[in-house]
Design an enzyme around this catalytic site. Structure first.
Site, PDB file in Angstrom:
ATOM      1  N   ASP A 188       0.832  -1.209   0.000  1.00 29.79           N
ATOM      2  CA  ASP A 188       0.000   0.000   0.000  1.00 29.79           C
ATOM      3  C   ASP A 188       0.861   1.251   0.000  1.00 29.79           C
ATOM      4  O   ASP A 188       1.800   1.364   0.810  1.00 29.79           O
ATOM      5  CB  ASP A 188      -0.858   0.033   1.284  1.00 29.79           C
ATOM      6  CG  ASP A 188      -2.279  -0.412   1.036  1.00 29.79           C
ATOM      7  OD1 ASP A 188      -2.735  -0.364  -0.122  1.00 29.79           O
ATOM      8  OD2 ASP A 188      -2.935  -0.821   2.015  1.00 29.79           O
TER       9      ASP A 188
ATOM     10  N   LYS B  71      -0.389  -0.658  -4.301  1.00 27.36           N
ATOM     11  CA  LYS B  71      -1.838  -0.421  -4.321  1.00 27.36           C
ATOM     12  C   LYS B  71      -2.082   1.007  -3.840  1.00 27.36           C
ATOM     13  O   LYS B  71      -1.378   1.474  -2.942  1.00 27.36           O
ATOM     14  CB  LYS B  71      -2.568  -1.413  -3.408  1.00 27.36           C
ATOM     15  CG  LYS B  71      -4.050  -1.093  -3.221  1.00 27.36           C
ATOM     16  CD  LYS B  71      -4.826  -2.236  -2.591  1.00 27.36           C
ATOM     17  CE  LYS B  71      -4.845  -2.265  -1.082  1.00 27.36           C
ATOM     18  NZ  LYS B  71      -5.403  -1.056  -0.437  1.00 27.36           N
TER      19      LYS B  71
ATOM     20  N   GLU C 257      -5.456   4.031  -3.177  1.00 28.11           N
ATOM     21  CA  GLU C 257      -6.905   4.211  -3.051  1.00 28.11           C
ATOM     22  C   GLU C 257      -7.401   5.342  -3.952  1.00 28.11           C
ATOM     23  O   GLU C 257      -6.766   6.394  -4.038  1.00 28.11           O
ATOM     24  CB  GLU C 257      -7.255   4.543  -1.593  1.00 28.11           C
ATOM     25  CG  GLU C 257      -6.923   3.423  -0.626  1.00 28.11           C
ATOM     26  CD  GLU C 257      -7.296   3.749   0.820  1.00 28.11           C
ATOM     27  OE1 GLU C 257      -7.882   4.816   1.086  1.00 28.11           O
ATOM     28  OE2 GLU C 257      -6.982   2.907   1.690  1.00 28.11           O
TER      29      GLU C 257
ATOM     30  N   GLU D  19     -13.962  -2.600  -1.612  1.00 29.01           N
ATOM     31  CA  GLU D  19     -14.163  -2.735  -0.165  1.00 29.01           C
ATOM     32  C   GLU D  19     -15.545  -2.252   0.245  1.00 29.01           C
ATOM     33  O   GLU D  19     -15.955  -1.130  -0.064  1.00 29.01           O
ATOM     34  CB  GLU D  19     -13.071  -1.942   0.582  1.00 29.01           C
ATOM     35  CG  GLU D  19     -13.222  -2.045   2.105  1.00 29.01           C
ATOM     36  CD  GLU D  19     -11.995  -1.647   2.894  1.00 29.01           C
ATOM     37  OE1 GLU D  19     -10.935  -1.362   2.290  1.00 29.01           O
ATOM     38  OE2 GLU D  19     -12.081  -1.631   4.133  1.00 29.01           O
TER      39      GLU D  19
HETATM   40  O1  KIV Z   1      -4.743  -1.973   4.318  1.00 29.46           O
HETATM   41  C1  KIV Z   1      -5.408  -2.993   4.099  1.00 29.46           C
HETATM   42  O2  KIV Z   1      -5.347  -3.984   4.837  1.00 29.46           O
HETATM   43  C2  KIV Z   1      -6.289  -3.009   2.933  1.00 29.46           C
HETATM   44  C3  KIV Z   1      -7.228  -4.164   2.791  1.00 29.46           C
HETATM   45  C4  KIV Z   1      -8.314  -4.078   3.773  1.00 29.46           C
HETATM   46  C5  KIV Z   1      -7.740  -4.290   1.407  1.00 29.46           C
HETATM   47  O3  KIV Z   1      -6.254  -2.108   2.146  1.00 29.46           O
END
Ligand code: KIV
Length: 271
Positions: free
Chosen positions: A90, A120, A122, A189
């Site tokens: 992330d 990833k 958002e 989500e």
């Molecule tokens: O940070 C995380 O764990 C997530 C998942 C919930 C998809 O983004």
């Protein structure tokens, strides 16, 4: 027949082939070497080094405080333990929202300093320029729509998103934009199952749901939730596979008793 049965390393291409073959994708979060090794050996397809580390590792109320340096520390530990699965990291809050150059610089640090395989982030239209810039630098991107926890103060609550038509339409538009921009997969989500079904059917790239029902091409859970480490968090979408809280607490109490009684160590446990 599983797409990835004899594969040495799962790639973004393997993940896309799984959707084409109708094989579901299993993703879990992980934040450290030991659990990553365990989960990888158990056969998980993707480990997400989620910014949920901010909650479950650092004890913050939201995902906002975690820094890029902290995400890099977690991701590098996970990569050392994960030999077969795809590792996605992330981009934390504040590491990509400013502009696409900042997004690319943060991504380059993650890729160089951790050895992970993809990032990833958002959002939809608002971050599309950043997504295109990261992909054009050769880094695979996983999108994330629906409930996006980095925007919690905009939403105000963690309830189901896109129940109203306008928000559902925007989500469908954003999903198409993310696919066109070149994302290799998309997390959905906490949205209604029928909306997730429509989005999944309309895209070539796989959708990975959390609280988005059974029609997604894969599922993701936060490891601490599904193992029952965080026993107080019990949303409807969560299946808890173990009560590790109880198991660990029992073992620790037994250890304390043994130490207090002088029953540990025994004659065979000393030199
Ligand atoms: O940070 C995380 O764990 C997530 C998942 C919930 C998809 O983004």
């Amino acid at each position: 027949m599983s797409v990835n049965k004899d594969i040495k390393r799962i790639t973004t291409h393997t993940i896309q082939k799984m959707k084409a073959n109708g094989e579901k994708i299993a993703m879990l979060t992980s934040y450290d070497y030991s659990f990553a090794k365990l989960i990888d050996s158990a056969g998980i397809d993707i480990i997400l080094v989620g910014d949920s580390a901010s909650n479950v590792m650092a004890g913050h109320e939201t995902t906002l405080p975690i820094t890029l340096d902290q995400m890099i520390y977690h991701a590098a530990s996970v990569v050392r333990g994960a030999k077969r699965c795809l590792v996605v990291v992330d981009l934390p809050f504040g590491a990509y929202q400013g502009n696409s150059k900042e997004a690319l610089n943060s991504t380059i640090r993650i890729m160089k300093e951790t050895g992970a395989h993809a990032v990833k982030l958002e959002g939809g239209e608002e971050v599309i320029e950043s997504i295109k810039r990261i992909i054009s630098a050769g880094v695979p991107v996983m999108g994330h729509l629906g409930l996006t926890p980095q925007s919690i103060y905009k939403f105000g609550t963690y309830t189901v998103r896109a129940k109203e038509e306008a928000e559902a339409e925007k989500l469908q538009r954003d999903a198409r934009l993310l696919e066109e921009a070149g994302c290799f997969a998309l997390v959905l989500e906490k949205i209604p199952a029928m909306l997730a079904k429509n989005v999944s059917a309309s895209l070539h790239i796989p959708t990975i749901g959390i609280g988005a029902g059974g029609y997604c091409d894969g599922q993701v859970l936060v490891m601490h939730d599904m193992l029952g480490i965080t026993s107080e968090f019990k949303p409807r979408f969560l299946r808890q596979y173990l009560n590790l809280n109880e198991v660990v607490s029992g073992a620790v109490q037994q250890y304390i008793n043994d130490v207090k009684k002088g029953a540990f160590p025994s004659a065979t446990e000393q030199y």
